[in-house]
Structures are given as C-alpha cells and as structure tokens.
Scaffold this active site. Structure first.
Site, PDB file in Angstrom:
ATOM      1  N   LYS A 206       0.789  -1.235   0.000  1.00  0.00           N
ATOM      2  CA  LYS A 206       0.000   0.000   0.000  1.00  0.00           C
ATOM      3  C   LYS A 206       0.817   1.279   0.000  1.00  0.00           C
ATOM      4  O   LYS A 206       1.781   1.409   0.752  1.00  0.00           O
ATOM      5  CB  LYS A 206      -0.876   0.030   1.251  1.00  0.00           C
ATOM      6  CG  LYS A 206      -1.993  -0.984   1.252  1.00  0.00           C
ATOM      7  CD  LYS A 206      -2.751  -0.784   2.521  1.00  0.00           C
ATOM      8  CE  LYS A 206      -3.952  -1.660   2.683  1.00  0.00           C
ATOM      9  NZ  LYS A 206      -4.418  -1.507   4.075  1.00  0.00           N
ATOM     10  N   GLY A 363       9.407  -6.220   7.328  1.00  0.00           N
ATOM     11  CA  GLY A 363       9.452  -7.648   7.587  1.00  0.00           C
ATOM     12  C   GLY A 363       9.502  -8.486   6.320  1.00  0.00           C
ATOM     13  O   GLY A 363      10.244  -9.470   6.254  1.00  0.00           O
ATOM     14  N   GLY A 386       6.485  -1.864  12.201  1.00  0.00           N
ATOM     15  CA  GLY A 386       5.784  -0.600  12.438  1.00  0.00           C
ATOM     16  C   GLY A 386       6.708   0.479  12.994  1.00  0.00           C
ATOM     17  O   GLY A 386       6.642   1.645  12.595  1.00  0.00           O
TER      18      GLY A 386
END
Ligand code: ADP
Ligand code: MG
Length: 406
Positions: A206, A363, A386
């Site tokens: 995204k 990741g 994150g």
C-alpha cells in the site's frame, strides 16, 4: 540527541529491567508450545552478554501475542526462557508473573550476572494502557532500565515508557540496548546525511502505509524506485489503466503530490515500465505473462515488476553509496512472482559488496533476503516493522524519547 547505551553504564550488582522483543512465532506441538523462529531471541544476545559481563542482575521483560490483560496459557513466555538458556549456555530463571510477590522473590534470588525472564507483561491490562500504578510495580525492583525492543518503541506502554519515567524521576538511568542502538544508528543517524547517490527502493502492498516515508525521503534521495502494488496507485495518478491490480484509488492525490514533489526537487522517480500480469481463478493464480504496455489489460492483475524494469532498477542500484529498501517488488510469496524482488535483492547485495551501506526495513523485504540467502550481504536489516516505518517518517519514538540523553 544521542541516548545512553548499555556500554556507557557501570552495572555491577545493579538490577537491570531490560525490555526485549521476544514476540516470537510459536506453534502447538505434542501439547506444548514450540518456537518456530528464534531470530528475535538471538538478536538480543549481544546486549545480554554486555550486561552479564558487567555483572548486572538481568531482569527480562517482554510481551507475546495479544492476551488483552488476561493469562492465556498458549501465550506464556516459559518456552522462551528454555530457549534462552540453550542459546546463552547459562541458566535462565522464570517468574510466572511480571509484578507482585512472584517477581519480587525471583529478582531477590538473582546473583550478579544472572538472568531472569518475567512472564508475559501483556497478561496485565496496565501494560498497554501505560497505567502509572502498573509502571510503579514494574519499577519496584529495578535500579536501571534498558530498552532493547526497538519493535515496541513506537508504542507508549508501561514497559517501554511508564517504567522509564518512574526510574528517571528517581534519578536512575535509562539506556538503549545494543540492538536498539544499531537500529537508531542505521535508520536514524546514517540516513540523516546519507552518502550519495542515495537510492530508495519502495514496494509492498500500500501507498498509504508508506506515503509519509516517501514524502520525507524525497528530501534526501537522489533516486526512488517504486515496485509492488503501490506502483499501480502511481500509475493510476498518471492516467494509466491498472486492470484488477491492487490499488488505492482514494490515494491518487497523494501519489500525484509525491510525483510533483519529485519533479520539483529533481529526484529521479522511477515506476515500472513493464509488469508481470496474472489472473486468479478459484484461489489459484495463472502462470504470469509479461505485459510491456503502459496499461494493464482489464481482468488482469499486476503481480511483479517485469524483466525490463528489474534490469533498469538493478542498474539504478549499481553505484549507489546508500540504499534503503522497504517492501517487495511483487507477490514474492509465489515463486513465479518473485523474480523482480530477487533481482533487486541481488543488486542491493552487489552494491553493498562494492562499498554501499544498505539498510533494509520491513518484515517482508527481510524475509525475501533470508529466503535467497542474501541476508549476510546487506549492511543492516531492521527488526521493527511498524517502529521502522514510524522512525523513517522522522517521528520520535516514545520508547526512545524517554531514554536518558548522553
Ligand atoms: P514490508 O513488510 O517489507 O514492509 P509490506 O508489508 O508493505 O512490505 O508489503 C508486503 C506485501 O505486499 C507482500 O505480502 C506482497 O505479496 C504484497 N505485494 C507486493 N506486490 C504486490 C502486488 N503487485 N499485488 C498485490 N500484493 C503485492
Ligand atoms: Mg509486511
């Protein structure tokens, strides 16, 4: 501002509350939980050795899964204590609660250089709520706080922020572990004024996940290479057809703004000129075809960058002095759609051998390097998903901000 490191401290006989990231994948097997991947445990070994060598009494705290404030047997950290004993070659005590009498007794039993792992801190709702009374309980038997859990530093929880505030208020020291220090060095200091050419490779699912990172890096990068599904939102902004590809039509404006900013600043901003396309029927992908038109046909999905793009990107990576890579170029989980990601991985490895600093955040990009045996050939792979993105956006992480300044 540089933060205190474990190597700056004198920890002989001190009780050091050490926050680590032991949120490891586990699986039930023969009635017991078994650790599938111990990478995160291994990643803390240098810090543990530094603490042990200084004669610290090491109290380890971590979370596992999302037990939401309740004791959930399958989320116990007990198997991690056994694994840690195996990896360090030293006994590791275990306290079946992170606060209260069980924790106090276990901490009082510790001798200099010994290790203790506390049970899952998320068994208490006060952890995620950053409850001040819970933070006081965690701090009750600690002299010094060390945070080595970069992957949890973007969250203000009791074991990352609350406890540090309590210890700081008492005049105690709060330091970064060695893993945390490396993360801050590579995702922070090294990218502050990167050696040029600085090439940034961004992919993954995204645009919305990474737009703030793109925006900030547009101020530093010489070249930005875009792959993965996010490329299709940029294509859409340029008025191209993207077929059934994964896109975010409501993010076309921010994609256009990034393209404008790149043009304004003279940043070379490359989008795929060819793609692999496929079609899923009943959950099964058809073999891919190369599509070298600008538009993707209706009913087809872009699943990887095409061979011409892979070659062009590899060439752009060659000669880079600093490389940041976040996000695969295609749906690399399917080997037929992994060639673009592999080409980029090989180019990054080759540029590193030729003297570049290569930093991998994310990741799935790390997974792609591991799958191809290229992990040893890059400079640094971040452990925090994150947290890495937040940090690359230029945000101060709450778990870092509370550590003592040098
Ligand atoms: P990272 O973990 O490295 O930051 P992300 O989590 O952002 O990367 O994205 C990884 C995911 O993006 C992978 O699961 C991959 O399958 C998916 N992806 C990449 N390219 C495409 C594509 N063209 N269409 C759909 N999904 C894609
Ligand atoms: Mg991911």
């Amino acid at each position: 501002m540089a933060k205190l490191s474990v190597n700056d401290l004198n920890l002989q006989g001190q009780r050091v509350f050490t926050r680590v990231d032991y949120n490891v994948p586990m699986e039930e097997s023969g009635g017991a939980m078994v650790i599938n991947d111990d990478t995160r445990i291994r990643a803390t070994l240098p810090t543990l050795e530094a603490l042990r060598a200084q004669g610290a009494r090491i109290v380890l705290a971590a979370h596992l899964g999302r037990p939401k404030g309740k004791r959930v047997a399958s989320m116990s950290l007990r198997p991690v204590a056994d694994k840690l004993a195996e990896l360090t070659g030293h006994p590791v005590a275990f306290a079946d609660d992170c606060v209260g009498d069980a924790a106090a007794a276990a901490i009082n039993n510790l001798q200099d250089g010994e290790l203790l792992l506390l049970e899952n801190i998320r068994y208490h709702a006060g952890e995620e709520a950053n409850d001040s009374a819970f933070a006081e309980q965690l701090a009750a038997h600690a002299d010094v706080f060390v945070n080595d859990a970069f992957g949890a530093a973007h969250r203000a929880h009791a074991s990352t922020v609350g406890i540090a505030e309590v210890i700081t208020a008492r005049g105690g020291q709060c330091a970064a572990g060695l893993l945390m220090e490396r993360e801050l060095q590579f995702l922070g200091a090294e990218l502050e004024v990167p050696d040029q050419p600085f090439v940034v490779i961004l992919g993954g699912a995204k645009v919305s996940d990474k737009i703030k990172v793109i925006d900030r890096l547009l101020e530093k990068a010489n070249t930005i290479l875009i792959g993965g599904a996010m490329a299709y939102t940029f294509k859409l902004a340029l008025g191209k057809s993207v077929g059934n590809s994964l896109v975010e039509p409501d993010k076309v404006d921010i994609a256009q703004a990034a393209l404008d900013k790149a043009a304004e600043r003279g940043v070379e901003f490359l989008l795929p000129s060819d793609n692999l396309i496929s079609q899923m029927t009943n959950g099964v992908w058809a073999d891919p075809e190369v599509n070298d038109a600008e538009d993707i046909p209706d009913s087809r999905e872009g699943v990887d960058i095409g061979p011409a793009t892979a070659a062009r990107y590899a060439e752009a990576i060659t000669g880079a002095k600093t490389i940041l890579w976040n996000g695969p170029m295609g749906i690399f989980e399917d080997a037929r759609f992994a060639k673009g990601t592999l080409a980029v991985a090989k180019a990054v490895a080759a540029a590193t051998v030729a003297g570049a600093i290569s930093i991998i955040g994310g990741g799935d990009s790390v997974k792609a390097l591991n799958q191809n045996g290229l992990a040893e050939q890059v400079t640094f792979m971040s452990t925090g998903g994150g947290a890495s993105l937040k940090f690359l956006e230029g945000k101060e992480l709450p778990g870092v901000a509370v550590l003592t300044d040098k």
